[in-house]
Write a protein that holds these residues in place. Structure first.
Motif, PDB file in Angstrom:
ATOM      1  N   ASN A  47       0.824  -1.214   0.000  1.00  0.00           N
ATOM      2  CA  ASN A  47       0.000   0.000   0.000  1.00  0.00           C
ATOM      3  C   ASN A  47       0.857   1.262   0.000  1.00  0.00           C
ATOM      4  O   ASN A  47       0.517   2.261  -0.651  1.00  0.00           O
ATOM      5  N   ILE A  48       1.981   1.211   0.720  1.00  0.00           N
ATOM      6  CA  ILE A  48       2.887   2.368   0.758  1.00  0.00           C
ATOM      7  C   ILE A  48       3.474   2.626  -0.629  1.00  0.00           C
ATOM      8  O   ILE A  48       3.513   3.758  -1.115  1.00  0.00           O
ATOM      9  N   ILE A  49       3.928   1.551  -1.295  1.00  0.00           N
ATOM     10  CA  ILE A  49       4.515   1.688  -2.641  1.00  0.00           C
ATOM     11  C   ILE A  49       3.471   2.211  -3.621  1.00  0.00           C
ATOM     12  O   ILE A  49       3.747   3.105  -4.429  1.00  0.00           O
ATOM     13  N   ARG A  50       2.264   1.650  -3.550  1.00  0.00           N
ATOM     14  CA  ARG A  50       1.185   2.082  -4.466  1.00  0.00           C
ATOM     15  C   ARG A  50       0.873   3.575  -4.266  1.00  0.00           C
ATOM     16  O   ARG A  50       0.610   4.298  -5.234  1.00  0.00           O
ATOM     17  N   LYS A  51       0.898   4.016  -3.021  1.00  0.00           N
ATOM     18  CA  LYS A  51       0.540   5.404  -2.716  1.00  0.00           C
ATOM     19  C   LYS A  51       1.656   6.374  -3.072  1.00  0.00           C
ATOM     20  O   LYS A  51       1.404   7.467  -3.602  1.00  0.00           O
ATOM     21  N   GLU A  52       2.908   5.986  -2.814  1.00  0.00           N
ATOM     22  CA  GLU A  52       4.020   6.938  -2.904  1.00  0.00           C
ATOM     23  C   GLU A  52       4.703   6.967  -4.271  1.00  0.00           C
ATOM     24  O   GLU A  52       5.266   8.000  -4.650  1.00  0.00           O
ATOM     25  N   ILE A  53       4.698   5.845  -5.003  1.00  0.00           N
ATOM     26  CA  ILE A  53       5.433   5.792  -6.270  1.00  0.00           C
ATOM     27  C   ILE A  53       4.444   5.753  -7.425  1.00  0.00           C
ATOM     28  O   ILE A  53       3.662   4.799  -7.545  1.00  0.00           O
ATOM     29  N   PRO A  54       4.455   6.756  -8.285  1.00  0.00           N
ATOM     30  CA  PRO A  54       3.502   6.789  -9.403  1.00  0.00           C
ATOM     31  C   PRO A  54       3.650   5.565 -10.304  1.00  0.00           C
ATOM     32  O   PRO A  54       4.740   5.013 -10.473  1.00  0.00           O
ATOM     33  N   GLU A  55       2.544   5.147 -10.899  1.00  0.00           N
ATOM     34  CA  GLU A  55       2.556   3.981 -11.783  1.00  0.00           C
ATOM     35  C   GLU A  55       3.525   4.166 -12.944  1.00  0.00           C
ATOM     36  O   GLU A  55       4.224   3.226 -13.343  1.00  0.00           O
ATOM     37  N   SER A  56       3.597   5.378 -13.472  1.00  0.00           N
ATOM     38  CA  SER A  56       4.504   5.636 -14.599  1.00  0.00           C
ATOM     39  C   SER A  56       5.953   5.392 -14.209  1.00  0.00           C
ATOM     40  O   SER A  56       6.745   4.879 -14.998  1.00  0.00           O
ATOM     41  N   LEU A  57       6.310   5.746 -12.972  1.00  0.00           N
ATOM     42  CA  LEU A  57       7.676   5.542 -12.494  1.00  0.00           C
ATOM     43  C   LEU A  57       7.944   4.060 -12.244  1.00  0.00           C
ATOM     44  O   LEU A  57       9.028   3.551 -12.551  1.00  0.00           O
ATOM     45  N   ARG A  58       6.949   3.351 -11.731  1.00  0.00           N
ATOM     46  CA  ARG A  58       7.112   1.908 -11.504  1.00  0.00           C
ATOM     47  C   ARG A  58       7.327   1.180 -12.819  1.00  0.00           C
ATOM     48  O   ARG A  58       8.157   0.271 -12.918  1.00  0.00           O
ATOM     49  N   LYS A  59       6.586   1.561 -13.868  1.00  0.00           N
ATOM     50  CA  LYS A  59       6.740   0.910 -15.166  1.00  0.00           C
ATOM     51  C   LYS A  59       8.067   1.279 -15.829  1.00  0.00           C
ATOM     52  O   LYS A  59       8.619   0.484 -16.589  1.00  0.00           O
ATOM     53  N   GLU A  60       8.559   2.464 -15.540  1.00  0.00           N
ATOM     54  CA  GLU A  60       9.822   2.910 -16.124  1.00  0.00           C
ATOM     55  C   GLU A  60      11.009   2.152 -15.546  1.00  0.00           C
ATOM     56  O   GLU A  60      11.971   1.845 -16.252  1.00  0.00           O
ATOM     57  N   LEU A  61      10.944   1.796 -14.241  1.00  0.00           N
ATOM     58  CA  LEU A  61      12.121   1.267 -13.559  1.00  0.00           C
ATOM     59  C   LEU A  61      11.943  -0.136 -12.976  1.00  0.00           C
ATOM     60  O   LEU A  61      12.912  -0.868 -12.810  1.00  0.00           O
ATOM     61  N   ASN A  62      10.708  -0.498 -12.605  1.00  0.00           N
ATOM     62  CA  ASN A  62      10.443  -1.826 -12.054  1.00  0.00           C
ATOM     63  C   ASN A  62      11.423  -2.213 -10.947  1.00  0.00           C
ATOM     64  O   ASN A  62      11.547  -1.500  -9.958  1.00  0.00           O
ATOM     65  N   VAL A 113      10.654   4.719   0.967  1.00  0.00           N
ATOM     66  CA  VAL A 113       9.964   4.662  -0.320  1.00  0.00           C
ATOM     67  C   VAL A 113       9.680   6.072  -0.835  1.00  0.00           C
ATOM     68  O   VAL A 113       9.851   6.360  -2.029  1.00  0.00           O
ATOM     69  N   ARG A 114       9.260   6.973   0.052  1.00  0.00           N
ATOM     70  CA  ARG A 114       9.009   8.370  -0.356  1.00  0.00           C
ATOM     71  C   ARG A 114      10.284   9.010  -0.885  1.00  0.00           C
ATOM     72  O   ARG A 114      10.268   9.745  -1.877  1.00  0.00           O
ATOM     73  N   LEU A 115      11.402   8.750  -0.196  1.00  0.00           N
ATOM     74  CA  LEU A 115      12.681   9.319  -0.617  1.00  0.00           C
ATOM     75  C   LEU A 115      13.065   8.813  -2.005  1.00  0.00           C
ATOM     76  O   LEU A 115      13.523   9.579  -2.865  1.00  0.00           O
ATOM     77  N   THR A 116      12.879   7.519  -2.246  1.00  0.00           N
ATOM     78  CA  THR A 116      13.156   6.944  -3.567  1.00  0.00           C
ATOM     79  C   THR A 116      12.286   7.593  -4.635  1.00  0.00           C
ATOM     80  O   THR A 116      12.770   7.942  -5.719  1.00  0.00           O
ATOM     81  N   ALA A 117      11.000   7.749  -4.332  1.00  0.00           N
ATOM     82  CA  ALA A 117      10.074   8.349  -5.298  1.00  0.00           C
ATOM     83  C   ALA A 117      10.506   9.768  -5.664  1.00  0.00           C
ATOM     84  O   ALA A 117      10.485  10.147  -6.838  1.00  0.00           O
ATOM     85  N   ARG A 118      10.930  10.541  -4.664  1.00  0.00           N
ATOM     86  CA  ARG A 118      11.366  11.919  -4.936  1.00  0.00           C
ATOM     87  C   ARG A 118      12.628  11.930  -5.789  1.00  0.00           C
ATOM     88  O   ARG A 118      12.738  12.701  -6.740  1.00  0.00           O
ATOM     89  N   LYS A 119      13.582  11.069  -5.457  1.00  0.00           N
ATOM     90  CA  LYS A 119      14.853  11.044  -6.190  1.00  0.00           C
ATOM     91  C   LYS A 119      14.636  10.725  -7.658  1.00  0.00           C
ATOM     92  O   LYS A 119      15.121  11.429  -8.550  1.00  0.00           O
ATOM     93  N   TYR A 120      13.897   9.643  -7.915  1.00  0.00           N
ATOM     94  CA  TYR A 120      13.725   9.219  -9.295  1.00  0.00           C
ATOM     95  C   TYR A 120      12.808  10.149 -10.069  1.00  0.00           C
ATOM     96  O   TYR A 120      13.010  10.376 -11.267  1.00  0.00           O
ATOM     97  N   SER A 121      11.793  10.697  -9.410  1.00  0.00           N
ATOM     98  CA  SER A 121      10.915  11.652 -10.094  1.00  0.00           C
ATOM     99  C   SER A 121      11.708  12.873 -10.528  1.00  0.00           C
ATOM    100  O   SER A 121      11.543  13.380 -11.647  1.00  0.00           O
ATOM    101  N   ASN A 122      12.597  13.339  -9.665  1.00  0.00           N
ATOM    102  CA  ASN A 122      13.438  14.494 -10.004  1.00  0.00           C
ATOM    103  C   ASN A 122      14.398  14.151 -11.139  1.00  0.00           C
ATOM    104  O   ASN A 122      14.606  14.953 -12.051  1.00  0.00           O
ATOM    105  N   MET A 123      14.991  12.948 -11.093  1.00  0.00           N
ATOM    106  CA  MET A 123      15.925  12.541 -12.149  1.00  0.00           C
ATOM    107  C   MET A 123      15.227  12.461 -13.500  1.00  0.00           C
ATOM    108  O   MET A 123      15.747  12.935 -14.510  1.00  0.00           O
ATOM    109  N   LEU A 124      14.016  11.856 -13.521  1.00  0.00           N
ATOM    110  CA  LEU A 124      13.300  11.727 -14.778  1.00  0.00           C
ATOM    111  C   LEU A 124      12.851  13.083 -15.306  1.00  0.00           C
ATOM    112  O   LEU A 124      12.855  13.331 -16.506  1.00  0.00           O
TER     113      LEU A 124
END
Length: 285
Positions: free
Chosen positions: A210-225, A262-273
Motif C-alpha cells: 500500500n505504501i509503494i502504491r501510494k508513494e510511487i507513481p505507476e509511470s515511475l514503476r513501469k519505467e524502472l520496475n 519509499v518516499r525518498l526513492t520516489a522523490r529522487k527518481y521523479s526528479n531525475m526523470l
C-alpha cells in the motif's frame, strides 16, 4: 557502454532450481524454466540408464520487457541450463549495454550473448551477430522494450527470422516490488527486525504494498520496475534509527521507516526523470 559478464561457480541442477524459486513475478517464464529443468533431469536419467542423449543446438531468443523486469537474471539461469543440457560449452553470460564491437561478440562464443537494444545498429555488427547465430555455438538474446525491438526488427527482417522464442517480461506489481524489498531487507539489514514480530509476513508485505502504491507513481514503476528495489533498500537504511530498541533490546525497523524510504526513492527518481526530460527538450530545440 558497459559489458557485464556473469561467471559463477560450476552450476548444478539443484542450484538452478533454487535460482528459479527465488524469482519473484514473471510466473509464465518461471514455468517455462521449470519445464526445461525437468527435461534436463529426464535426459540425464535416460542417459545414465540407457544411451547418451545428443544435446540440442543452442537457440536464439528475444526478451521483451521494460527496464528492471528481470531479463538479466533469466539470462543467467538460461546460461546455466543450456550448459547443463550440453547445448553450450560455457555457462558464461556476456551482456553488452551499448553498441557491440566485433571483439566483444567473439569473446561470448560458447555461452550466451545478450545484446540490449539501442537506437542505431551498425550493419557490419549486425552481420557479425548473424554469423555467430548461424554457427550455433552461441545463444544470442536481443533484449529491450517492445518499441525498441520492433524498430530493430523492422530494419532487419532477416535477423528476426533467426529467433526461435520470445519471452515477454511483465511489469512488476506493487505487491511483487514489496516482496522483493522485504527479501532485500532480510538479507541486508542484519541485526534489525520489523517492529511487530507478531505480525505475519503477509500483513507486513500488504502494508508495504500500500505504501509503494501510494508513494510511487505507476509511470515511475513501469519505467524502472526492479531497479527501484535497491534504491528503496538504500533509502530505508538511511531512514533507520539505530536508537530504536524493542523490549527485548533488539533494533527495530518500523513501517514508518519503510514508508519514509519509499518516499525518498520516489522523490529522487521523479526528479531525475524530470531533469532528463528537460534535457531532451533543450536538445530538441
Amino acid at each position: 557502454m558497459s559489458i557485464y559478464s556473469y561467471n559463477e561457480e560450476q552450476p548444478t541442477l539443484d542450484g538452478v532450481k533454487r535460482d528459479i524459486a527465488k524469482l519473484i513475478g514473471q510466473d509464465d517464464i518461471k514455468l517455462q524454466l521449470e519445464m526445461i529443468v525437468k527435461k534436463i533431469a529426464d535426459n540425464q536419467l535416460h542417459s545414465f540408464c540407457c544411451s547418451e542423449i545428443v544435446p540440442p543446438k543452442p537457440f536464439h531468443m528475444v526478451f521483451m520487457g521494460n527496464n528492471g523486469t528481470g531479463k538479466s537474471m533469466v539470462a543467467e539461469i538460461l546460461g546455466k541450463l543450456f550448459y547443463l543440457a550440453g547445448s553450450l560449452t560455457s555457462y558464461n553470460v556476456t551482456e553488452i549495454d551499448g553498441p557491440p564491437r566485433k571483439s566483444q561478440i567473439k569473446s561470448a562464443e560458447g555461452g550466451i550473448l545478450v545484446v540490449n537494444e539501442y537506437e542505431c545498429y551498425d550493419e557490419k555488427i549486425i552481420e557479425e551477430i548473424k554469423t555467430i547465430m548461424d554457427e550455433k555455438r552461441t545463444s544470442v538474446i536481443f533484449a529491450g522494450t517492445r518499441e525498441g525491438l520492433n524498430k530493430l526488427i523492422n530494419l532487419n527482417k532477416k535477423l528476426y527470422r533467426k529467433f526461435i522464442a520470445t519471452l515477454k517480461f511483465n511489469d512488476f506489481s506493487c505487491e511483487e516490488l514489496s516482496r522483493m524489498l522485504h527479501e532485500k531487507i532480510k538479507e541486508e539489514t542484519k541485526g534489525f527486525e520489523l517492529d511487530d514480530p507478531s505480525s505475519s509476513s503477509s500483513i507486513i508485505i500488504n502494508e508495504t504494498t500500500n505504501i509503494i502504491r501510494k508513494e510511487i507513481p505507476e509511470s515511475l514503476r513501469k519505467e524502472l520496475n526492479g531497479y527501484l528495489v535497491n534504491q528503496m533498500l538504500a533509502d530505508v537504511k538511511d531512514c533507520l534509527n539505530a536508537a530504536r530498541l524493542g523490549d527485548d533490546g533488539k533494533r527495530r525497523i518500523f513501517l514508518n521507516d519503510i514508508a519514509n524510504g519509499v518516499r525518498l526513492t520516489a522523490r529522487k527518481y521523479s526528479n531525475m526523470l524530470a531533469m532528463s526530460s528537460m534535457a531532451e527538450d533543450f536538445l530538441f530545440f
